[in-house]
Motif scaffolding. Structure first.
Motif, mmCIF file in Angstrom:
data_model
loop_
_atom_site.group_PDB
_atom_site.id
_atom_site.type_symbol
_atom_site.label_atom_id
_atom_site.label_comp_id
_atom_site.label_asym_id
_atom_site.label_seq_id
_atom_site.Cartn_x
_atom_site.Cartn_y
_atom_site.Cartn_z
ATOM 1 N N PHE A 92 0.826 -1.207 0.000
ATOM 2 C CA PHE A 92 0.000 0.000 0.000
ATOM 3 C C PHE A 92 0.858 1.254 0.000
ATOM 4 C CE2 PHE A 92 -2.338 -3.418 1.882
ATOM 5 C CZ PHE A 92 -3.606 -3.283 1.348
ATOM 6 N N ASN A 96 1.679 0.829 6.688
ATOM 7 C CA ASN A 96 0.771 -0.111 7.336
ATOM 8 C C ASN A 96 1.431 -1.307 7.996
ATOM 9 O OD1 ASN A 96 -1.760 0.898 7.104
ATOM 10 N ND2 ASN A 96 -2.017 0.211 4.995
ATOM 11 N N GLY B 261 -6.554 1.063 7.075
ATOM 12 C CA GLY B 261 -5.236 0.630 6.610
ATOM 13 C C GLY B 261 -4.815 -0.720 7.161
ATOM 14 N N PRO B 262 -4.707 -0.878 8.482
ATOM 15 C CA PRO B 262 -4.304 -2.163 9.028
ATOM 16 C C PRO B 262 -5.248 -3.306 8.644
ATOM 17 C CG PRO B 262 -4.150 -0.469 10.705
ATOM 18 C CD PRO B 262 -4.806 0.163 9.515
ATOM 19 N N VAL B 263 -6.552 -3.016 8.572
ATOM 20 C CA VAL B 263 -7.496 -4.064 8.192
ATOM 21 C C VAL B 263 -7.173 -4.557 6.779
ATOM 22 C CG1 VAL B 263 -9.913 -4.607 7.732
ATOM 23 C CG2 VAL B 263 -9.319 -3.138 9.647
ATOM 24 N N ALA B 265 -4.273 -4.257 5.242
ATOM 25 C CA ALA B 265 -2.962 -4.900 5.217
ATOM 26 C C ALA B 265 -3.063 -6.338 5.709
ATOM 27 C CB ALA B 265 -1.982 -4.116 6.078
#
Lengths: 252, 357
Positions: A92, A96, B261-263, B265
């Motif tokens: 991304f 992250n 974002g983390p979800v 990733a």
């Protein structure tokens, strides 16, 4: 002879009533780097996120058409999205990283796929970091928090994390847009070396970057695929006026 | 995911959607206009006409007059929306002429505000005379002077009751944590929207929680003091029920507002649903959860003093007893103690929450 890895057939995507992608058809070749360029809001990010069904996470998205990978339409009902994403890694724009150590970040994806053998995990960490051209820089810091690395290192760690699950396809959504020129150069070098083993699709705002790293370039404009050809041709003698205007910086 | 409707041209779909939207908006607008007209007529008739002009003390009530007004307002409301110059036509963006509707919005908006204020004045029976009657002021003086001369005779009992109150609040908060945590995941829209079954669970749970939350802890304490008998246990359960319902809402909103974002990733590494929740959602919500919970403990201490009034145990029960005996010096001591403890709790919880963030 070029082998087709991803075949997109009349693909459209809607956010509610708004159409974000209009009837896209293109073939993406195996072991090549394909760059997607175009002005903001043209649908290139939406398109790359359609390839691993990341748009499923968003409400109100509807699609029409097919994306065929290895002979199977990934939007078929029997396709397991979790398995699909194991085959297609994604990097991304923002790095992250997970709030864990460098080592744990890399083995995370492998571990949740069930591998626990410490020796094998060590091997995977070393190999992935080597492939991401990061091993020398972080080999003494494998067990420090990943978030303490520099921005460029974090982004390469994200690539290493993606490589660790041994995908066939790697999608990159503006991987270098938040980095300084030196880190960007490292990332570009890395992307270039990846094409031996992987099919790479990269979204970029930076046209020089597209020209430097990619074999094929697709130009998107307001949800449409305007032109798609070899990068060398796209940047020297594009067949459509709009593409020429864009790559020469006359608009966008 | 592929929808047969999508075989149509996108323009057709969009046009259809807009048409449907306009229809819905018209219906909503008619209903709202009818309500506006009905409300104004009722207020004007009952509050202003009867109270001010005829000056009746008890306003006569009859369903007949209400029905007549309703009939009139349906006709006027419909006509008003139909002319596309009404207030709700403006609100739902279906008005025709913006210049005319600007006037209706301004004039009618002012009218609604003013009659509401006047009606409110009448309904709450505001009386300046009562507020400044000398007899009333003398009574208040008597109580105030007693309150500010607290009697220390019951200090030991009061201290124990206070400790009981703090423990009631603490236990209600502690027990609520695991239950709330579990519920909050099932009431977070972004985790439950994926299929119809989970969405139905989400919906039903939300309705139940809204219902439970809309009943004040005071009422819960009355219910539970009948159920398990008067005493601290009833108070604790009452607080627990209300805490779960309120915090589940706050928790689930925190879950709904997490960074995607983390979800993404974690999903991109091929994680399943539970792994996504555990590794991408939980780390993001621990701090807000802690903060909400500590704040709730603070609220619960205040609440625990109140629910004591209806038999929930602790210092509130004691306050009720002495107030009933009109022993204002003792009441003064209890109020001072409550104020002190609430102030200390407020300070501590604020400092802890500050340290967390």
């Amino acid at each position: 002879m070029k082998e087709i890895k991803i075949s997109v057939e009349n693909f459209s995507l809607f956010y509610g009533n708004k159409q974000a992608l209009k009837n896209i058809s293109m073939d993406i070749y195996a072991n090549r780097i394909t760059a997607l360029i175009g002005p903001s809001g043209c649908g290139k990010s939406t398109f790359i996120r359609s390839i691993n069904r990341m748009n499923d996470l968003i409400d109100s998205v509807r699609i029409n058409g097919r994306i065929v990978i290895d002979g199977k339409n990934i939007y078929d009902k029997e396709i397991d999205v979790v398995n699909l994403r194991k085959k297609i890694g994604m990097v991304f724009q923002k790095s992250n990283l997970f709030p864990m150590t460098v080592y744990e970040n890399i083995v995370f994806g492998v571990k949740i796929n069930g591998l626990r053998d410490k020796k094998k995990l060590d091997e995977i960490v070393e190999r992935s970091l080597n492939n991401a051209a990061l091993f020398e820089e972080v080999k003494d810091r494998l067990h420090t928090p990943a978030l303490s690395l520099s921005g460029g290192q974090q982004q390469r760690l994200c690539i290493a994390r993606t490589l660790a699950i041994e995908p066939q396809i790697i999608l990159m959504d503006e991987p270098a847009s938040a980095l300084d020129p030196i880190s960007t150069a490292k990332i570009e070098e890395l992307i270039h070396s990846l094409k031996q083993n992987y099919t790479v699709v990269i979204v970029t705002h930076n046209m020089q970057q597209a020209a430097r790293v990619s074999d094929h370039t697709a130009f998107f404009y307001i949800g449409e695929l305007v032109e798609y050809d070899k990068t060398s041709k796209m940047f020297t003698k594009p067949s459509i006026k709009q593409t020429e205007d864009y790559v020469t910086g006359r608009f966008g | 995911m592929t929808d047969p409707e999508l075989e149509l041209l996108p323009q057709t779909i969009i046009a259809r959607g807009k048409e449907r939207q306009a229809k819905y908006n018209f219906v909503k607008s008619v209903l709202l206009d009818i309500f506006f007209v009905f409300y104004s007529l009722v207020v004007v008739q009952r509050a202003i006409y009867y109270k001010f002009i005829i000056n009746l003390r008890d306003i006569p009530f009859s369903w007949n007059s209400i029905f007549i007004i309703l009939g009139i307002s349906i006709i006027i409301g419909y006509a008003w929306t139909y002319s596309r110059t009404s207030l709700s036509a403006k609100l739902f963006c279906i008005s025709k002429d913006n210049n005319v509707t600007k006037w209706t919005v301004e004039i009618f908006g002012w009218f609604l505000f003013n009659i509401t204020f006047i009606a409110g004045w009448i309904v709450t029976r505001i009386s300046i005379i009562d507020l400044f009657s000398s007899e009333g002021i003398r009574g208040a003086e008597r109580i105030f002077s007693a309150l500010f001369q607290p009697k220390m005779g019951i200090f030991d009992d009061a201290l124990f009751a206070m400790i009981e109150t703090i423990y009631i609040a603490l236990l209600a908060t502690l027990i609520s944590i695991p239950l709330t945590l579990l519920l909050s995941f099932f009431t977070a829209r972004n985790l439950m929207k994926e299929n119809k079954v989970s969405f139905a669970v989400y919906y039903i749970l939300r309705i139940i929680l809204n219902f439970v939350r809309s009943i004040e802890p005071l009422i819960w304490a009355i219910i539970f003091s009948v159920w398990v008998g008067i005493g601290p246990f009833a108070g604790m359960i009452a607080l627990l029920v209300h805490t779960i319902a309120s915090n589940a809402k706050l928790y689930s909103e925190a879950i709904e507002n997490i960074e995607t974002g983390p979800v993404e990733a974690i999903s991109a590494t091929g994680a399943n649903k539970i792994q996504v929740v555990w590794y991408a959602v939980v780390p993001q919500i621990i701090l807000p959860f802690l903060s909400f919970t500590i704040y709730r403990w603070d609220i619960n201490v205040r609440m625990a003093t109140i629910i004591g009034l209806v038999g929930g145990g602790g210092i509130g029960t004691m306050l009720m007893q002495y107030q009933g005996l009109a022993r204002w010096h003792e009441v003064g001591l209890l109020i001072l103690m409550i104020a002190f403890v609430v102030w200390v709790m407020d300070y501590i919880s604020a400092r802890i929450r500050e340290a967390i963030y």
